[in-house]
Design a protein around this motif. Sequence first.
Motif, mmCIF file in Angstrom:
data_model
loop_
_atom_site.group_PDB
_atom_site.id
_atom_site.type_symbol
_atom_site.label_atom_id
_atom_site.label_comp_id
_atom_site.label_asym_id
_atom_site.label_seq_id
_atom_site.Cartn_x
_atom_site.Cartn_y
_atom_site.Cartn_z
ATOM 1 N N GLU A 160 -1.520 34.073 33.087
ATOM 2 C CA GLU A 160 -1.044 32.811 33.641
ATOM 3 C C GLU A 160 -0.728 31.876 32.501
ATOM 4 O O GLU A 160 -1.467 31.792 31.533
ATOM 5 C CB GLU A 160 -2.112 32.168 34.519
ATOM 6 C CG GLU A 160 -2.210 32.808 35.858
ATOM 7 C CD GLU A 160 -3.242 32.142 36.737
ATOM 8 O OE1 GLU A 160 -3.295 32.509 37.899
ATOM 9 O OE2 GLU A 160 -3.985 31.287 36.243
ATOM 10 N N LYS A 190 -0.690 28.298 31.045
ATOM 11 C CA LYS A 190 -1.205 26.958 31.346
ATOM 12 C C LYS A 190 -1.222 26.135 30.047
ATOM 13 O O LYS A 190 -0.955 26.655 28.983
ATOM 14 C CB LYS A 190 -2.580 27.060 31.993
ATOM 15 C CG LYS A 190 -3.467 28.142 31.431
ATOM 16 C CD LYS A 190 -4.631 28.427 32.354
ATOM 17 C CE LYS A 190 -5.496 29.542 31.773
ATOM 18 N NZ LYS A 190 -6.568 29.933 32.587
ATOM 19 N N CYS A 193 3.566 28.298 37.792
ATOM 20 C CA CYS A 193 2.929 29.352 36.994
ATOM 21 C C CYS A 193 3.758 30.618 37.125
ATOM 22 O O CYS A 193 4.459 30.803 38.109
ATOM 23 C CB CYS A 193 1.546 29.682 37.535
ATOM 24 S SG CYS A 193 0.407 28.317 37.486
#
Length: 391
Positions: free
Chosen positions: A58, A60, A265
């Motif tokens: 993911e 981030k 995402c």
Amino acid sequence: MKAQLGGDEGKHKFVLKTPKGTRDYSPKQMAIRERVFNAIITCFKRHGAEVIDTPVFELKDFDIAGQFDPMIPDAECLKIVHEILSDLQLGDFLVKVNDRRILDGMFAVCGVPDSKFRTICSSVDKLDKMPWEEVKNEMVGEKGLSPEAADRIGEYVQLHGGLELIERLLQDPKLSQNKLAKEGLGDMKLLFEYLTLFGITGKISFDLSLARGLDYYTGVIFEAVLLQQENDHVEEPVSVGSVAGGGRYDGLVGMFDPKGRKVPCVGVSIGIERIFSILEQRVEASEEKIRTTETQVLVASAQKKLLEERLKLIAELWDAGIKAEILYKKNPKLLNQLQYCEDTGIPLVAIVGEQELKDGVVKLRVVATREEVNVRRESLVEEIRMRTSRP
């Protein structure tokens, strides 16, 4: 994690029990699993992943929604899938790519009512298993779509290709009038330009029939399938199942955003169990020998009464970080020691004998070629490392 010690000659001595999953795996299965995990984890770490629990990547460290420019993380996700599948040598594969916005725009211009988008989507997604005629019958007969709308869908969902197809659809009189589709195609063009720079477009196909996971994906969606040539006469390779998938989704509200906005995402998940079973079947079919230990060298002796010397030498090797074994016998026959290496795949044998001890050398034997060299004792560790380091 438990380690057990057993003492049968010819059997592995240590069995390390790792508490993974609910079923017990044989050492051979564990070796395959470890290879798969290592390939995946190495790849994710190469791309800057921090902690891996399940291999989901993911993106981030972004404060506000959409702070990264479009398609750069999506392209990296596809590169990751390409690296992992290439590294695991599962055979020929193809990554199909589509975009939720292109699908939604396409349905709209084809005359599918909003209320039928999802149900028609699930029909489209069967195109990799059913011919178009059957899919069309399901849309019209079971789902109440007009035959005209179904035919219009049919013109699009059977298309697949690359940049050329994207350019063509951007000029399409119907699709280019739809804001969503146009946006999706613009991003898809960008994505393929980045994939070209990564050098992986040969394995990637923009496929308008891909319609997976649309309950949560909001942009790009992709799925990697293994291909199998059924026979020489078949033009197109046949898909034997999905091994990875992912796409762009709106993260949980406020997940990384102080203002509580949704953060986009990109996720990728690897079908580990499926990959294991494919590799296991292949090993069974080819009778390929899978090593279940990582031992680099067996410390052996050619004459009797050399147990103390073997123990002294193996302690030196262990302390230097070399993976080494000995047989638990005072005076094992040389032939049995060599056979043990053949059976378990240990590549080297370090042989101590009276003459070698006098000369301050150890005889190093390469199991595969039977070549033997005398190595000075102080150079032995370096020599073993050099001969067993992976290319």
